[in-house]
Design a protein around this motif. Sequence first.
Motif, short mmCIF file in Angstrom:
data_model
loop_
_atom_site.label_atom_id
_atom_site.label_comp_id
_atom_site.label_asym_id
_atom_site.label_seq_id
_atom_site.Cartn_x
_atom_site.Cartn_y
_atom_site.Cartn_z
N GLY A 31 0.41 0.50 10.33
CA GLY A 31 0.68 1.92 10.19
C GLY A 31 0.67 2.32 8.72
O GLY A 31 -0.24 1.94 7.98
N ASN A 32 1.67 3.07 8.30
CA ASN A 32 1.78 3.50 6.90
C ASN A 32 2.85 2.72 6.13
O ASN A 32 3.43 3.23 5.17
CB ASN A 32 2.09 5.00 6.82
N ARG A 33 3.10 1.50 6.54
CA ARG A 33 4.12 0.69 5.88
C ARG A 33 3.73 0.39 4.43
O ARG A 33 2.55 0.29 4.10
CB ARG A 33 4.31 -0.63 6.63
N TYR A 34 4.75 0.26 3.60
CA TYR A 34 4.53 -0.10 2.20
C TYR A 34 4.18 -1.58 2.07
O TYR A 34 3.26 -1.95 1.34
CB TYR A 34 5.78 0.22 1.38
N SER A 35 4.92 -2.43 2.76
CA SER A 35 4.71 -3.87 2.68
C SER A 35 3.91 -4.36 3.88
O SER A 35 4.28 -4.09 5.03
CB SER A 35 6.06 -4.58 2.61
N LEU A 78 0.84 -1.19 0.00
CA LEU A 78 0.00 0.00 0.00
C LEU A 78 0.88 1.24 0.00
O LEU A 78 1.90 1.29 0.69
CB LEU A 78 -0.90 0.04 1.24
N ARG A 79 0.51 2.23 -0.79
CA ARG A 79 1.14 3.53 -0.73
C ARG A 79 0.09 4.59 -1.02
O ARG A 79 -1.05 4.27 -1.35
CB ARG A 79 2.33 3.62 -1.67
N LYS A 80 0.48 5.83 -0.89
CA LYS A 80 -0.47 6.93 -1.01
C LYS A 80 -1.21 6.85 -2.34
O LYS A 80 -0.61 6.74 -3.40
CB LYS A 80 0.25 8.27 -0.88
N GLY A 81 -2.49 6.93 -2.27
CA GLY A 81 -3.34 6.80 -3.46
C GLY A 81 -4.13 5.51 -3.42
O GLY A 81 -5.35 5.54 -3.33
N ASN A 82 -3.43 4.38 -3.42
CA ASN A 82 -4.18 3.12 -3.33
C ASN A 82 -4.53 2.79 -1.89
O ASN A 82 -5.53 2.11 -1.63
CB ASN A 82 -3.44 1.96 -4.02
N ARG A 83 -3.76 3.29 -0.92
CA ARG A 83 -4.08 3.02 0.49
C ARG A 83 -5.44 3.62 0.86
O ARG A 83 -6.27 2.95 1.50
CB ARG A 83 -2.99 3.61 1.40
N GLU A 84 -5.67 4.86 0.46
CA GLU A 84 -6.92 5.52 0.82
C GLU A 84 -8.13 4.80 0.18
O GLU A 84 -9.17 4.63 0.81
CB GLU A 84 -6.89 6.99 0.37
N LYS A 105 -10.24 -1.84 8.82
CA LYS A 105 -9.31 -0.74 8.55
C LYS A 105 -8.54 -0.37 9.81
O LYS A 105 -7.31 -0.19 9.76
CB LYS A 105 -10.07 0.48 8.03
N GLU A 106 -9.24 -0.28 10.92
CA GLU A 106 -8.59 0.10 12.18
C GLU A 106 -7.53 -0.94 12.59
O GLU A 106 -6.47 -0.59 13.11
CB GLU A 106 -9.64 0.26 13.28
N LYS A 107 -7.83 -2.20 12.32
CA LYS A 107 -6.87 -3.27 12.63
C LYS A 107 -5.63 -3.14 11.77
O LYS A 107 -4.50 -3.31 12.24
CB LYS A 107 -7.53 -4.64 12.42
N TYR A 108 -5.82 -2.80 10.49
CA TYR A 108 -4.70 -2.58 9.58
C TYR A 108 -3.83 -1.41 10.07
O TYR A 108 -2.60 -1.51 10.10
CB TYR A 108 -5.21 -2.28 8.18
N ILE A 109 -4.47 -0.32 10.41
CA ILE A 109 -3.74 0.88 10.83
C ILE A 109 -2.95 0.60 12.10
O ILE A 109 -1.78 1.00 12.22
CB ILE A 109 -4.72 2.06 11.05
N GLU A 110 -3.57 -0.11 13.04
CA GLU A 110 -2.88 -0.43 14.30
C GLU A 110 -1.69 -1.36 14.07
O GLU A 110 -0.63 -1.19 14.68
CB GLU A 110 -3.88 -1.09 15.26
N GLU A 111 -1.85 -2.34 13.19
CA GLU A 111 -0.81 -3.34 12.98
C GLU A 111 0.28 -2.90 12.01
O GLU A 111 1.46 -3.19 12.20
CB GLU A 111 -1.43 -4.65 12.50
#
Length: 271
Positions: free
Chosen positions: A221-225, A193-199, A213-219
């Motif tokens: 963050g803004n990681r690419y992989s 995920l990166r800016k554009g497809n993450r949103e 989504k909240e689980k993804y963000i917690e686990e």
Amino acid sequence: MNIYRGCTHGCIYCDSRSEIYKMEHEFEDIAVKRNSLSLLKKQLIKRPKAMIGTGAMSDPYMPLEKNLEFTRKSLELINRYGFGFTCITKSDLVLRDLDLLKKINEKSKVVVQMTITTADDDLCKILEPGVCETSKRVDALKKLNKEGIPTVVWLCPILPYINDTSDNINSILDFCIDANVKGILCIEMGLTLRKGNREYFYKKLDQHFPGLKEKYIEEFGNRYSLPSPNSKQLMSIFNKKTQKHGLMNNPQEIFQYLSHFPQKSLQSKLI
């Protein structure tokens, strides 16, 4: 070769939506490169024989291809000038061009690459709503094999907490074995995920998988992989099963196979 820009498949995880690619229009509002055929012809005339690839950024068999036939016209040029061809698609529309694929394969080489992410057609309609479901893709793989066209499957992305189960991976592998694919490409069990497809991805998680989504963000963050927590187990299943059935499973080996242009083609004559 990319003759279209954007895509209407609507895959919730699509990396091509990322801002890094500087898309200057709505992703589903397809830009058609109207001079692509003339540019392709110029390149084919002057370049050494090689494999021509397409589908990395935009599926060459989107619904609009039914009428525009830019992909088919590209195949006619590739056949005429004796080049090889490989594409990545999620559409059984590729079967429309089976006549040309067979002609090219007789003179040089064709490999159809098909992406499969889930064995469940219902889940497929959520993850990839604008394209034919998995069962139709598997049928296409079988028909291509029957006609002597080699195939490779992309087993990706595998989305944490959605399709990262042993049942799903085993079922997809069984489909591939039954369709006699040459190889299965899986770099890791996870997604990027990166800016554009993450949103966009997170918006679709809210729509179809509330709370995830909240689980993804917690686990992550803004990681690419974003590796699946089951990655080790799933990769073990993948490696053991592909090795048992003699399928290529090393990404480097598969990429070499896709890019290799057979020597027989160098003696092809223009038609």
